[in-house]
Motif scaffolding. Structure first.
Motif, PDB file in Angstrom:
ATOM      1  N   GLU A   2       0.796  -1.166  -0.020  1.00  0.00           N
ATOM      2  CA  GLU A   2      -0.046  -0.135   0.087  1.00  0.00           C
ATOM      3  C   GLU A   2       0.813   1.226  -0.046  1.00  0.00           C
ATOM      4  OE1 GLU A   2      -2.983   0.187   2.999  1.00  0.00           O
ATOM      5  OE2 GLU A   2      -3.504  -1.746   2.644  1.00  0.00           O
ATOM      6  N   ALA A   3       1.964   1.228   0.927  1.00  0.00           N
ATOM      7  CA  ALA A   3       2.708   2.774   0.909  1.00  0.00           C
ATOM      8  C   ALA A   3       3.229   3.009  -0.442  1.00  0.00           C
ATOM      9  CB  ALA A   3       3.688   2.530   1.925  1.00  0.00           C
ATOM     10  N   PRO A   4       3.785   2.250  -1.056  1.00  0.00           N
ATOM     11  CA  PRO A   4       4.401   2.500  -2.242  1.00  0.00           C
ATOM     12  C   PRO A   4       3.180   2.707  -3.585  1.00  0.00           C
ATOM     13  CG  PRO A   4       5.022   0.640  -2.233  1.00  0.00           C
ATOM     14  CD  PRO A   4       4.270   0.721  -0.800  1.00  0.00           C
ATOM     15  N   GLY A   5       2.212   2.119  -3.376  1.00  0.00           N
ATOM     16  CA  GLY A   5       0.935   2.368  -4.105  1.00  0.00           C
ATOM     17  C   GLY A   5       1.056   1.029  -5.417  1.00  0.00           C
ATOM     18  N   VAL A   6       1.617  -0.207  -4.761  1.00  0.00           N
ATOM     19  CA  VAL A   6       1.668  -1.177  -5.836  1.00  0.00           C
ATOM     20  C   VAL A   6       0.552  -2.038  -5.542  1.00  0.00           C
ATOM     21  CG1 VAL A   6       2.856  -3.342  -6.094  1.00  0.00           C
ATOM     22  CG2 VAL A   6       4.307  -1.482  -5.399  1.00  0.00           C
ATOM     23  N   THR A   7      -0.546  -2.086  -6.815  1.00  0.00           N
ATOM     24  CA  THR A   7      -1.801  -2.921  -6.528  1.00  0.00           C
ATOM     25  C   THR A   7      -1.730  -4.100  -7.216  1.00  0.00           C
ATOM     26  OG1 THR A   7      -2.354  -1.618  -8.569  1.00  0.00           O
ATOM     27  CG2 THR A   7      -3.252  -0.459  -6.486  1.00  0.00           C
ATOM     28  N   ASP A   8      -0.572  -4.446  -7.807  1.00  0.00           N
ATOM     29  CA  ASP A   8      -0.542  -5.703  -8.551  1.00  0.00           C
ATOM     30  C   ASP A   8       0.721  -6.533  -8.019  1.00  0.00           C
ATOM     31  OD1 ASP A   8      -0.072  -7.847 -10.270  1.00  0.00           O
ATOM     32  OD2 ASP A   8       0.115  -6.930 -12.332  1.00  0.00           O
ATOM     33  N   ALA A   9       0.258  -7.492  -7.043  1.00  0.00           N
ATOM     34  CA  ALA A   9       1.012  -8.473  -6.464  1.00  0.00           C
ATOM     35  C   ALA A   9       2.207  -8.906  -7.185  1.00  0.00           C
ATOM     36  CB  ALA A   9       0.349  -9.539  -5.592  1.00  0.00           C
ATOM     37  N   ARG A  10       1.826  -9.262  -8.461  1.00  0.00           N
ATOM     38  CA  ARG A  10       2.896  -9.723  -9.487  1.00  0.00           C
ATOM     39  C   ARG A  10       4.084  -8.817  -9.738  1.00  0.00           C
ATOM     40  NH1 ARG A  10      -1.165 -10.788 -13.967  1.00  0.00           N
ATOM     41  NH2 ARG A  10      -1.879  -8.881 -13.274  1.00  0.00           N
ATOM     42  N   ARG A  11       3.997  -7.605  -9.365  1.00  0.00           N
ATOM     43  CA  ARG A  11       5.040  -6.436  -9.429  1.00  0.00           C
ATOM     44  C   ARG A  11       5.597  -6.264  -8.215  1.00  0.00           C
ATOM     45  NH1 ARG A  11       5.448  -3.106 -13.436  1.00  0.00           N
ATOM     46  NH2 ARG A  11       5.819  -1.436 -12.139  1.00  0.00           N
ATOM     47  N   ALA A  12       5.326  -6.967  -6.918  1.00  0.00           N
ATOM     48  CA  ALA A  12       6.072  -6.685  -5.785  1.00  0.00           C
ATOM     49  C   ALA A  12       7.157  -7.522  -5.736  1.00  0.00           C
ATOM     50  CB  ALA A  12       4.993  -7.238  -4.916  1.00  0.00           C
ATOM     51  N   ALA A  13       8.095  -7.012  -5.223  1.00  0.00           N
ATOM     52  CA  ALA A  13       9.470  -7.522  -4.997  1.00  0.00           C
ATOM     53  C   ALA A  13       9.373  -7.760  -3.298  1.00  0.00           C
ATOM     54  CB  ALA A  13      10.679  -6.784  -5.300  1.00  0.00           C
ATOM     55  N   LYS A  14      10.352  -8.654  -2.863  1.00  0.00           N
ATOM     56  CA  LYS A  14      10.403  -8.822  -1.286  1.00  0.00           C
ATOM     57  C   LYS A  14      12.009  -8.825  -1.012  1.00  0.00           C
ATOM     58  CE  LYS A  14      10.045 -11.576   2.602  1.00  0.00           C
ATOM     59  NZ  LYS A  14       9.120 -12.553   3.380  1.00  0.00           N
ATOM     60  N   ALA A  15      12.243  -7.872  -0.098  1.00  0.00           N
ATOM     61  CA  ALA A  15      13.555  -7.749   0.403  1.00  0.00           C
ATOM     62  C   ALA A  15      13.860  -8.266   1.679  1.00  0.00           C
ATOM     63  CB  ALA A  15      14.231  -6.306   0.313  1.00  0.00           C
ATOM     64  N   GLY A  16      14.844  -9.126   2.027  1.00  0.00           N
ATOM     65  CA  GLY A  16      14.978  -9.685   3.409  1.00  0.00           C
ATOM     66  C   GLY A  16      16.380 -10.114   3.494  1.00  0.00           C
ATOM     67  N   ASP A  17      16.731 -10.293   4.952  1.00  0.00           N
ATOM     68  CA  ASP A  17      18.083 -10.717   5.365  1.00  0.00           C
ATOM     69  C   ASP A  17      18.278 -11.984   5.650  1.00  0.00           C
ATOM     70  OD1 ASP A  17      16.820 -10.616   7.774  1.00  0.00           O
ATOM     71  OD2 ASP A  17      18.168  -9.181   8.578  1.00  0.00           O
ATOM     72  N   THR A  18      17.464 -12.886   5.217  1.00  0.00           N
ATOM     73  CA  THR A  18      17.416 -14.365   5.520  1.00  0.00           C
ATOM     74  C   THR A  18      17.243 -15.071   4.219  1.00  0.00           C
ATOM     75  OG1 THR A  18      15.113 -14.925   5.855  1.00  0.00           O
ATOM     76  CG2 THR A  18      16.723 -13.926   7.641  1.00  0.00           C
ATOM     77  N   VAL A  19      17.702 -16.362   4.107  1.00  0.00           N
ATOM     78  CA  VAL A  19      17.624 -17.258   2.921  1.00  0.00           C
ATOM     79  C   VAL A  19      15.863 -17.566   2.829  1.00  0.00           C
ATOM     80  CG1 VAL A  19      18.058 -19.612   2.123  1.00  0.00           C
ATOM     81  CG2 VAL A  19      20.047 -18.115   3.091  1.00  0.00           C
ATOM     82  N   SER A  32      13.265 -11.386  -5.829  1.00  0.00           N
ATOM     83  CA  SER A  32      13.641 -11.602  -4.510  1.00  0.00           C
ATOM     84  C   SER A  32      15.123 -10.771  -4.293  1.00  0.00           C
ATOM     85  CB  SER A  32      13.897 -12.912  -4.072  1.00  0.00           C
ATOM     86  OG  SER A  32      14.406 -13.035  -2.906  1.00  0.00           O
ATOM     87  N   ILE A  33      15.124 -10.063  -3.287  1.00  0.00           N
ATOM     88  CA  ILE A  33      16.241  -9.278  -2.999  1.00  0.00           C
ATOM     89  C   ILE A  33      17.012  -9.496  -1.704  1.00  0.00           C
ATOM     90  CG2 ILE A  33      17.111  -6.814  -2.900  1.00  0.00           C
ATOM     91  CD1 ILE A  33      14.602  -6.027  -4.431  1.00  0.00           C
ATOM     92  N   GLY A  34      18.217 -10.042  -1.819  1.00  0.00           N
ATOM     93  CA  GLY A  34      18.912  -9.990  -0.574  1.00  0.00           C
ATOM     94  C   GLY A  34      19.462  -9.028  -0.007  1.00  0.00           C
ATOM     95  N   VAL A  35      19.223  -8.794   1.376  1.00  0.00           N
ATOM     96  CA  VAL A  35      20.045  -7.678   2.019  1.00  0.00           C
ATOM     97  C   VAL A  35      21.124  -8.011   2.945  1.00  0.00           C
ATOM     98  CG1 VAL A  35      19.639  -5.576   3.377  1.00  0.00           C
ATOM     99  CG2 VAL A  35      17.804  -6.195   1.870  1.00  0.00           C
ATOM    100  N   ILE A  36      22.320  -7.685   2.688  1.00  0.00           N
ATOM    101  CA  ILE A  36      23.462  -8.359   3.617  1.00  0.00           C
ATOM    102  C   ILE A  36      23.369  -7.693   4.848  1.00  0.00           C
ATOM    103  CG2 ILE A  36      25.968  -8.273   3.599  1.00  0.00           C
ATOM    104  CD1 ILE A  36      26.010  -8.117   0.570  1.00  0.00           C
TER     105      ILE A  36
END
Length: 90
Positions: A2-19, A32-36
C-alpha cells in the motif's frame, strides 16, 4: 504494497536478510532481493560487524552474497537504504 502504491502483487518484490525471505518470494515466482546487512544471515550483531577489519567485513559480505545468490536472489544489496534505487531500476 500500500505505501508505495503497488496494486498488482505480481509486481511486488521482497527484500530480506535471510535465505527464507529469498526462497519465499522465489517460490511465488517473483523478484527476491537479499539484504546483506540485516545481520540475520551474517550471524553477528551490528557492533560485531563494525568491529571487524576492512578485509574481514568484505569477506563476510561476500560470503552472505554467495549464500543469497545460491538461494536464488535476483539481486543483492548491502543495506535497506539501497532498496529504493534498486527498485527504480527494476
Amino acid at each position: 504494497m500500500e505505501a508505495p502504491g503497488v496494486t498488482d502483487a505480481r509486481r511486488a518484490a521482497k527484500a530480506g536478510d535471510t535465505v527464507s525471505d529469498i526462497r519465499e518470494r522465489k517460490n511465488a515466482g517473483r523478484i527476491s532481493i537479499g539484504v546483506i546487512e540485516g545481520f540475520s544471515e551474517m550471524a553477528m550483531a551490528q557492533d560485531e560487524s563494525e568491529a571487524l577489519g576492512t578485509d574481514e567485513q568484505a569477506a563476510a559480505r561476500e560470503r552472505v552474497e554467495s549464500v543469497f545468490r545460491a538461494a536464488g536472489a535476483d539481486a543483492v544489496i548491502g543495506t535497506f537504504a539501497e532498496l529504493p534505487a534498486l527498485l527504480r531500476q527494476l
